[in-house]
Write a protein that holds these residues in place. Sequence first.
Motif, PDB file in Angstrom:
ATOM      1  N   CYS A  23       0.860  -1.184   0.000  1.00 11.97           N
ATOM      2  CA  CYS A  23       0.000   0.000   0.000  1.00 11.97           C
ATOM      3  C   CYS A  23       0.899   1.238   0.000  1.00 11.97           C
ATOM      4  O   CYS A  23       1.690   1.421   0.925  1.00 11.97           O
ATOM      5  CB  CYS A  23      -0.910  -0.008   1.225  1.00 11.97           C
ATOM      6  N   CYS A  32       0.232   3.466   3.267  1.00 10.88           N
ATOM      7  CA  CYS A  32       0.772   2.935   4.525  1.00 10.88           C
ATOM      8  C   CYS A  32       2.273   2.668   4.419  1.00 10.88           C
ATOM      9  O   CYS A  32       2.942   2.498   5.432  1.00 10.88           O
ATOM     10  CB  CYS A  32       0.057   1.639   4.896  1.00 10.88           C
ATOM     11  N   THR A  91       0.002  -4.677   3.342  1.00  5.40           N
ATOM     12  CA  THR A  91      -1.188  -4.846   4.177  1.00  5.40           C
ATOM     13  C   THR A  91      -2.190  -5.721   3.432  1.00  5.40           C
ATOM     14  O   THR A  91      -2.034  -5.973   2.238  1.00  5.40           O
ATOM     15  CB  THR A  91      -1.854  -3.487   4.483  1.00  5.40           C
ATOM     16  N   CYS A 119      -7.335  -1.167   0.680  1.00  4.58           N
ATOM     17  CA  CYS A 119      -6.509  -1.423   1.866  1.00  4.58           C
ATOM     18  C   CYS A 119      -7.411  -1.485   3.093  1.00  4.58           C
ATOM     19  O   CYS A 119      -8.280  -0.641   3.262  1.00  4.58           O
ATOM     20  CB  CYS A 119      -5.470  -0.315   2.018  1.00  4.58           C
ATOM     21  N   THR A 169      -6.539  -1.195   6.248  1.00  7.58           N
ATOM     22  CA  THR A 169      -6.157  -0.322   7.359  1.00  7.58           C
ATOM     23  C   THR A 169      -6.472   1.144   7.054  1.00  7.58           C
ATOM     24  O   THR A 169      -6.984   1.859   7.902  1.00  7.58           O
ATOM     25  CB  THR A 169      -4.668  -0.476   7.700  1.00  7.58           C
ATOM     26  N   CYS A 170      -6.150   1.611   5.815  1.00 11.82           N
ATOM     27  CA  CYS A 170      -6.398   3.031   5.513  1.00 11.82           C
ATOM     28  C   CYS A 170      -7.537   3.237   4.519  1.00 11.82           C
ATOM     29  O   CYS A 170      -7.897   4.369   4.214  1.00 11.82           O
ATOM     30  CB  CYS A 170      -5.123   3.696   4.998  1.00 11.82           C
TER      31      CYS A 170
HETATM   32 ZN   LIG Z   1      -3.076   1.381   3.367  1.00 14.86          ZN
END
Ligand SMILES: [Zn+2]
Length: 92
Positions: free
Chosen positions: A11, A14, A18, A71, A73-74
Amino acid sequence: MNIPKSVSMYCPNCKKHTDHKMRLFKTGQARAMSKGTRRMQRKHKSGYGGKTKFPAYVKKQNKRPTFVAECETCKKKISFVINKRMKKAELV
Ligand SMILES: [Zn+2]
């Protein structure tokens, strides 16, 4: 062709690998007032008319599918094309 539903990939936001959720990209509806459609309408209306875009004689049997990876996480999305023609792309 079977494609996994979640893939671990890089990513850029990030800046590390991920888990990404995969889905097939679908084209949206064409806008009626966009520059391209207005230009085509003008072309068809002026002069003696006639077609400006002809359909292909031999159509390709398969398509190269575009995927969108999100992604986890983000929540940033990356779209990419798998450079291989396939009849069916299934997310497994
Ligand atoms: Zn990310």
